[in-house]
Design an enzyme around this catalytic site. Sequence first.
Site, PDB file in Angstrom:
ATOM      1  N   THR A  62       0.834  -1.282  -0.161  1.00  0.00           N
ATOM      2  CA  THR A  62      -0.015  -0.094   0.089  1.00  0.00           C
ATOM      3  C   THR A  62       0.911   1.507  -0.195  1.00  0.00           C
ATOM      4  O   THR A  62       2.079   1.367   0.092  1.00  0.00           O
ATOM      5  CB  THR A  62      -0.862  -0.015   1.037  1.00  0.00           C
TER       6      THR A  62
ATOM      7  N   ARG B 272      10.373   5.725   3.454  1.00  0.00           N
ATOM      8  CA  ARG B 272      10.048   5.631   2.157  1.00  0.00           C
ATOM      9  C   ARG B 272      10.293   7.020   1.371  1.00  0.00           C
ATOM     10  O   ARG B 272       9.921   7.232   0.137  1.00  0.00           O
ATOM     11  CB  ARG B 272       8.812   5.277   1.834  1.00  0.00           C
TER      12      ARG B 272
ATOM     13  N   GLY C   1       1.073  -3.573   5.322  1.00  0.00           N
ATOM     14  CA  GLY C   1       0.095  -4.835   5.233  1.00  0.00           C
ATOM     15  C   GLY C   1      -0.351  -5.044   6.738  1.00  0.00           C
ATOM     16  O   GLY C   1      -0.919  -4.278   7.159  1.00  0.00           O
TER      17      GLY C   1
ATOM     18  N   ARG D 110       0.784  -4.752   9.417  1.00  0.00           N
ATOM     19  CA  ARG D 110       1.161  -4.128  10.418  1.00  0.00           C
ATOM     20  C   ARG D 110       0.551  -2.650  10.421  1.00  0.00           C
ATOM     21  O   ARG D 110       0.952  -1.964  11.181  1.00  0.00           O
ATOM     22  CB  ARG D 110       2.701  -3.961  10.441  1.00  0.00           C
TER      23      ARG D 110
END
Length: 551
Positions: free
Chosen positions: A373, A544, A454, A456
């Site tokens: 995602t 990221r 995910g 988490r």
Amino acid sequence: MGKSKTFNLIIISLFILILILLSVKQGGMREERDSSDDYTLNDTAPEKEEIGSYGVTSDSEIATEVGMKVIDQGGNAVDAAIAVSYVLGVAEPYGSGIGGGGTMLIHPEKGSGESPVIYDYRETAPDSETVPDSGVGVPGFVKGMDEVHKDFGSVEMEQLIEPSINFASNGITVSETLHNRLSDAQYRMPELDHMYPDGDPIEAGEVLEQQQLADTLRGIQEGGPDAFYSGDLSDDMNDEESKLDQEDLESYEVETSEPMEGEFGDYDVLAPPPPSGGIMLLQTLAMAEELNIEETNDKPVDYAMTMGMINRVSYKDRLKHVGDPEFTDVPVKEMMSDEHIEKLSSGIEGSELTEEYQSDLDSDADLEDHENTTHFVVVDKDGMMVSVTNTLSNFFGSGDYVEGFFLNNQLKNFSNNDDSPNRPEPGKRPFSYTTPVILSKNGNPVIGIGASGGRRITPIVAQQLVRMIKFNEPIQASVEEPRTFLELNEDTLQVENDYVFLDDPEKLGIDVQYSDRTSYFGSVQGLVIDYENNNIHGASDPRRQGSWESE
């Protein structure tokens, strides 16, 4: 579309790019990230209906810039969210895109007469076939963007798609994250010369051009959703995944609903209802309140284990009860009742491990550990806030590549248990951890937040809110704090390398595994409206190379 209109759109998009370059050079005109790193939440209850400031945070610098430019030029938060969504599909083809779906939470500005609303444009199982082994579901992204634009958009859709076409055609600078994702996924990727020149993943700093994707986006720009869900493109998707036929594509529908509501601290918490992860997040926050989580501040072992055990308990409760409400009765009120939260919390004791709360991972997505995602948040000048999580499920989804984009493998989120409320059925949406969140006071949005990662996602967002609201940590600094995750099916505490314990957790029987895998611990993006000072403060995850801006 006529040649003159196309030419005009090209001119507009080039103008946007020029403005972006100028804004980068003239960074002093905007509030830089580090100027608000020390911002902490205040207790001022917002009463104003207009703020004047605006901001965007995302995993991509160019997506953030495009969102800001849309608002600069008169667009609202939904306009910006559409443009950002399309650009993220170009800049982060591993995390989201037109071959996938997502969830958007819109909190209109106070005084608009509109209520907060959830748009669910996540993937569904084909109506006409069983779930394919690839896990590919009917993509909802394009129809999702079209629906929110019809209801809230103020800028022509063609203009909102144009920046993504330009970046696909003219190229993006490859980030370290994109290079790493391409490297890690190479074993299951098709031959793509533009992403793997000379057989190797394109290096960070190089320019990646995606001409096929540009052509596909241009077709959607000119023909709308029909260009995606019918005709040649639908045939191409069917050729790649035979169980995804034109009837399935044409019959796809976006779902809208009211968000779930909970409380945390002095805030009302809005989150998406089942089959998204909002119910797990709200349960987690409620249990944290019940267990007085603020008492674990400065007790790193107790904090990590308490939050880990809370997540385990919520996960196990979710397995029992949660599926697509169109197919199963989800007892939401019971699951969120004070009595149920108290019962769920009763077995959690500080740093103690309780084996009865261990759960087998019940889906292929969990077993394969989809670190998936992308999340972003937008606030416009009027105070409308939009929190969005888009996804392909696994990085690059199924790996199936069609005319420039990747098809999702979202259906791997269905349970492998035939008795589960989340078992696969034709037309059904699988459970997802996607959890775009907005916290409000007095009917005004204050905090927009969410994460990738995910299974988490919900514990990561919960940890972030605990640090911001209960520990009163600075917003950006709290995002950068090392994270932990207690595995669901084994007594292992995954810990980022810089996490500092004051006591030795192994003396308590806790198996600690340190990790430098930044993608494992997700990526948090958030914005906060400071009504007292008419400012937007933000947080963007360095895991990221994310960025946020406000003006």
